[in-house]
Structures are given as structure tokens and as C-alpha cells.
Design a protein around this motif. Sequence first.
Motif, short mmCIF file in Angstrom:
data_model
loop_
_atom_site.label_atom_id
_atom_site.label_comp_id
_atom_site.label_asym_id
_atom_site.label_seq_id
_atom_site.Cartn_x
_atom_site.Cartn_y
_atom_site.Cartn_z
N TYR A 1 0.98 -1.24 0.14
CA TYR A 1 -0.36 0.02 -0.07
C TYR A 1 0.83 1.30 -0.43
N ASP A 2 2.20 0.87 -0.42
CA ASP A 2 2.76 2.62 0.01
C ASP A 2 3.44 2.94 -1.42
N LEU A 3 3.09 4.22 -1.83
CA LEU A 3 2.76 4.91 -3.22
C LEU A 3 4.39 5.62 -3.06
N SER A 4 4.92 4.90 -3.88
CA SER A 4 5.98 4.83 -4.89
C SER A 4 6.74 6.00 -5.48
N ALA A 5 7.11 6.13 -5.70
CA ALA A 5 7.66 7.12 -7.32
C ALA A 5 7.41 6.54 -8.17
N GLY A 6 7.66 5.17 -8.32
CA GLY A 6 7.37 4.72 -9.70
C GLY A 6 6.15 4.72 -9.39
N ARG A 7 5.50 4.21 -8.81
CA ARG A 7 3.99 3.42 -8.17
C ARG A 7 2.90 5.17 -9.04
N LEU A 8 3.39 6.10 -8.78
CA LEU A 8 2.44 7.67 -8.62
C LEU A 8 3.10 8.45 -10.34
N ALA A 9 4.24 8.38 -10.96
CA ALA A 9 4.49 8.19 -12.50
C ALA A 9 3.49 7.05 -13.53
N ALA A 10 3.63 5.78 -12.54
CA ALA A 10 2.13 4.91 -13.65
C ALA A 10 1.32 5.48 -13.26
N VAL A 11 0.06 5.58 -12.36
CA VAL A 11 -0.87 6.60 -11.83
C VAL A 11 -1.34 6.85 -12.84
N VAL A 12 -0.04 7.98 -12.86
CA VAL A 12 -0.48 9.85 -13.09
C VAL A 12 -0.80 9.15 -15.40
N ALA A 13 0.99 8.56 -15.21
CA ALA A 13 -0.25 8.85 -17.03
C ALA A 13 -0.27 7.12 -17.23
N ALA A 14 -1.18 6.68 -16.36
CA ALA A 14 -2.38 5.52 -16.91
C ALA A 14 -3.37 6.82 -16.74
N LEU A 15 -3.55 7.13 -15.55
CA LEU A 15 -5.02 8.58 -15.80
C LEU A 15 -4.64 9.58 -17.21
N LEU A 16 -3.20 9.81 -17.69
CA LEU A 16 -3.60 10.63 -19.19
C LEU A 16 -3.78 10.25 -19.88
N ALA A 17 -3.42 8.88 -20.18
CA ALA A 17 -3.70 8.18 -21.33
C ALA A 17 -5.17 7.54 -21.33
N LEU A 18 -4.97 7.43 -20.26
CA LEU A 18 -7.34 7.07 -19.91
C LEU A 18 -8.10 8.07 -20.77
N ALA A 19 -7.45 9.54 -19.83
CA ALA A 19 -8.46 10.12 -20.18
C ALA A 19 -8.33 11.01 -21.95
N GLY A 20 -7.08 10.10 -22.54
CA GLY A 20 -6.82 10.21 -24.42
C GLY A 20 -8.36 9.66 -25.30
N LEU A 21 -8.22 8.34 -23.74
CA LEU A 21 -8.50 7.60 -25.08
C LEU A 21 -10.29 7.53 -24.99
N VAL A 22 -10.54 7.88 -23.73
CA VAL A 22 -12.48 8.25 -23.39
C VAL A 22 -12.58 9.43 -24.22
N ALA A 23 -11.64 10.48 -24.33
CA ALA A 23 -11.85 11.65 -25.34
C ALA A 23 -11.72 11.40 -26.62
N ALA A 24 -10.81 10.68 -27.05
CA ALA A 24 -11.11 10.03 -28.79
C ALA A 24 -12.37 9.06 -28.77
N SER A 25 -12.74 8.39 -27.43
CA SER A 25 -13.71 7.74 -28.31
C SER A 25 -15.91 8.97 -28.51
N MET A 26 -15.03 9.81 -27.66
CA MET A 26 -16.37 10.79 -27.41
C MET A 26 -15.79 11.16 -28.54
N ALA A 27 -14.82 12.13 -28.89
CA ALA A 27 -14.69 12.32 -30.74
C ALA A 27 -15.34 11.60 -31.69
N LEU A 28 -15.22 10.19 -32.06
CA LEU A 28 -15.84 9.00 -32.95
C LEU A 28 -17.06 9.83 -32.62
N ALA A 29 -17.47 8.94 -31.34
CA ALA A 29 -19.11 8.90 -30.99
C ALA A 29 -19.80 10.25 -31.82
N ARG A 30 -19.05 11.45 -31.95
CA ARG A 30 -19.56 12.61 -32.37
C ARG A 30 -19.81 12.79 -33.92
#
Length: 127
Positions: A10-39
Amino acid sequence: MELPYAVGAYDLSAGRLAAVVAALLALAGLVAASMALARVAGRLRGGNARTGALAALVASPVGAALGTVVVVTADGGLGTGNGLGGGVVAALLGLVGTGLALRALARAPRPDGAARPAGSARSGRAG
């Protein structure tokens, strides 16, 4: 015997924090792209498909690149607290989001109303 470089579950290391930030950023891009395709397809009203695709085209590659950096710099394997699993997920989500964003951007109408270049029709159907 516990490994010296292992981190608690349950410790939040620097590597885990960077991975979480990267995954959230990539997920936000994926959702935005999906919504753009739907539009573009007319399934979602409101908003601008081209703007959403451009936002996704920024967020997804950045998330994928950050996830790749986390994977390359991870010292240990999975479960050591270096964010290896999250980095892999972020890289994959970022690649898929980038592909969807490029597809949405290619299908979105141009703001100036200019015609598309020859050979870049939306689909093979007439209509």
C-alpha cells in the motif's frame, strides 16, 4: 527474507505515482478520442469532434510516453513498487487512444470547410 528494494503493498512509491499519472492521462485521452468518434458518427450531440480529437491526440501519446519511461526505468519486476504494471497499462491505453484520436481527426469535418484530399473518403459507400 524480504528483498531490499521491495515496497509495501500500500506504499505509494515514485514509480507507482508516475505509472498512475501516466495511466490516468492515457485513459483521459482514450475517453476523449472515443467521444470524438461518437460525435463524428452522430451518436453524441454537442461539443466539437475535432477539438476532442486534438485533445486526445495530446493526452494519449504523452500518457503512452510516460508509461514507456516508467517501464524502461523500472528496476525490478511486478510487485516491487516500481510501477511496471501501471506503466505497461498506460503505454497500451495511450497507443489505443492515439489510434482512435487519429481516426476521429481524419473523419471530423474541417473548420474551414475545405475539401478532403483525393483518396481520403469517409467510407466506401456512396451517399
